[in-house]
Design a protein around this motif. Sequence first.
Motif, mmCIF file in Angstrom:
data_model
loop_
_atom_site.group_PDB
_atom_site.id
_atom_site.type_symbol
_atom_site.label_atom_id
_atom_site.label_comp_id
_atom_site.label_asym_id
_atom_site.label_seq_id
_atom_site.Cartn_x
_atom_site.Cartn_y
_atom_site.Cartn_z
ATOM 1 N N GLU A 40 1.009 -1.179 -0.028
ATOM 2 C CA GLU A 40 -0.123 0.073 -0.119
ATOM 3 C C GLU A 40 0.886 1.126 0.117
ATOM 4 O O GLU A 40 1.562 1.477 1.159
ATOM 5 N N GLY A 41 1.053 1.777 -1.090
ATOM 6 C CA GLY A 41 2.036 3.078 -1.270
ATOM 7 C C GLY A 41 3.355 2.498 -1.167
ATOM 8 O O GLY A 41 3.923 1.634 -1.660
ATOM 9 N N ASP A 42 3.845 3.291 0.010
ATOM 10 C CA ASP A 42 5.408 2.937 0.229
ATOM 11 C C ASP A 42 5.569 1.928 1.510
ATOM 12 O O ASP A 42 6.544 1.799 2.091
ATOM 13 N N VAL A 43 4.521 1.411 1.845
ATOM 14 C CA VAL A 43 4.352 0.216 3.093
ATOM 15 C C VAL A 43 3.979 -0.838 2.492
ATOM 16 O O VAL A 43 3.198 -1.225 1.351
ATOM 17 N N VAL A 44 4.792 -1.926 3.177
ATOM 18 C CA VAL A 44 4.391 -3.483 2.996
ATOM 19 C C VAL A 44 3.836 -3.992 4.273
ATOM 20 O O VAL A 44 4.532 -3.686 5.342
ATOM 21 N N ARG A 45 2.930 -4.637 4.056
ATOM 22 C CA ARG A 45 2.466 -5.265 5.182
ATOM 23 C C ARG A 45 2.431 -6.852 4.868
ATOM 24 O O ARG A 45 2.178 -7.409 4.201
ATOM 25 N N TYR A 46 2.675 -7.528 6.043
ATOM 26 C CA TYR A 46 2.868 -8.801 6.206
ATOM 27 C C TYR A 46 1.866 -9.375 7.324
ATOM 28 O O TYR A 46 1.934 -8.909 8.503
ATOM 29 N N ALA A 47 0.920 -10.316 6.824
ATOM 30 C CA ALA A 47 -0.249 -10.930 7.637
ATOM 31 C C ALA A 47 -0.140 -12.430 7.693
ATOM 32 O O ALA A 47 0.060 -13.129 6.513
ATOM 33 N N THR A 48 -0.157 -12.932 9.098
ATOM 34 C CA THR A 48 -0.352 -14.193 9.036
ATOM 35 C C THR A 48 -1.689 -14.902 8.783
ATOM 36 O O THR A 48 -2.674 -14.237 9.013
ATOM 37 N N LEU A 49 -1.790 -16.110 8.234
ATOM 38 C CA LEU A 49 -2.853 -16.766 8.176
ATOM 39 C C LEU A 49 -2.901 -18.284 8.301
ATOM 40 O O LEU A 49 -2.180 -19.104 8.097
ATOM 41 N N GLY A 50 -3.579 -18.573 9.326
ATOM 42 C CA GLY A 50 -3.389 -20.010 10.128
ATOM 43 C C GLY A 50 -3.489 -19.902 11.568
ATOM 44 O O GLY A 50 -3.742 -21.019 12.386
ATOM 45 N N MET A 51 -2.842 -18.904 12.148
ATOM 46 C CA MET A 51 -3.018 -18.927 13.698
ATOM 47 C C MET A 51 -4.263 -18.992 14.376
ATOM 48 O O MET A 51 -4.124 -19.378 15.465
ATOM 49 N N SER A 52 -5.212 -18.244 13.748
ATOM 50 C CA SER A 52 -6.478 -18.266 14.399
ATOM 51 C C SER A 52 -7.182 -19.698 14.069
ATOM 52 O O SER A 52 -8.539 -19.762 14.335
ATOM 53 N N ARG A 53 -6.687 -20.648 13.182
ATOM 54 C CA ARG A 53 -7.488 -22.021 13.218
ATOM 55 C C ARG A 53 -8.013 -22.540 14.110
ATOM 56 O O ARG A 53 -9.033 -23.060 14.416
ATOM 57 N N GLN A 54 -7.030 -22.437 15.401
ATOM 58 C CA GLN A 54 -7.390 -23.008 16.653
ATOM 59 C C GLN A 54 -7.271 -21.970 17.765
ATOM 60 O O GLN A 54 -6.583 -21.030 17.777
ATOM 61 N N PRO A 55 -8.124 -21.849 18.943
ATOM 62 C CA PRO A 55 -8.111 -20.918 19.908
ATOM 63 C C PRO A 55 -6.920 -21.103 20.810
ATOM 64 O O PRO A 55 -6.200 -22.141 20.908
ATOM 65 N N MET A 56 -6.234 -19.872 21.406
ATOM 66 C CA MET A 56 -5.003 -19.982 22.196
ATOM 67 C C MET A 56 -5.538 -20.647 23.489
ATOM 68 O O MET A 56 -6.645 -20.110 23.934
ATOM 69 N N THR A 57 -4.914 -21.380 24.035
ATOM 70 C CA THR A 57 -5.023 -21.900 25.109
ATOM 71 C C THR A 57 -4.260 -21.598 26.487
ATOM 72 O O THR A 57 -3.072 -21.737 26.197
#
Length: 194
Positions: A40-57
């Motif tokens: 997005e413009g001069d910013v690059v963003r990295y986002a995870t996909l898979g951490m939310s598959r299961q709830p954190m315990t």
Amino acid sequence: MADVLPLVEARLTTALGEPDARAAVTFLGMDRIEVLRFHEGDVVRYATLGMSRQPMTDPTAVLADPVKGPRAELVLSVRAGLADTDKLLRPLAVLAASPQVEGLVVAPGASLDVGEPLWPGAPFTSVLVGEPGGLVEDLELDAPLDPVRFLPLLPMTPNEAAWKRVHGAQALQERWLANGTDLRDPARKSVPLD
């Protein structure tokens, strides 16, 4: 139970646009974690996909609840073209896998450390977990599931991480703000801590 990942990816693309790259990392005995890259413009963003598959315990719980518990994905933003930040993919996947591997509950104010530079030549080995809701809104799921929170990661130098352990996350964020620190600068120096 429905897979939450298509909903999470839809929320990310609604907020950040279409990803221009994706990579997947699979750890032995775990589900795959993907990292999506958005420009997005001069910013690059990295986002995870898979951490939310299961709830954190809670690591002190005797049994992991497969339904209830906090869910999250991680988002890290940096200025594009100033460093080889695409090498961040594996460390980011490692951080996203930490709730399942180490039994961590990743929450705002926490520090996460990968033990090596986040990318080649990076002055950062750890991140501060920021408050959700700014860049990507929480994703509400059908009850009894907790919402998916999109947690921003703020890179910390080793000195900042040590100072944060003593003074707390709020004090470090106030120090960054008071000094006008550009937290998206991939080559920034440590904020003055004296």
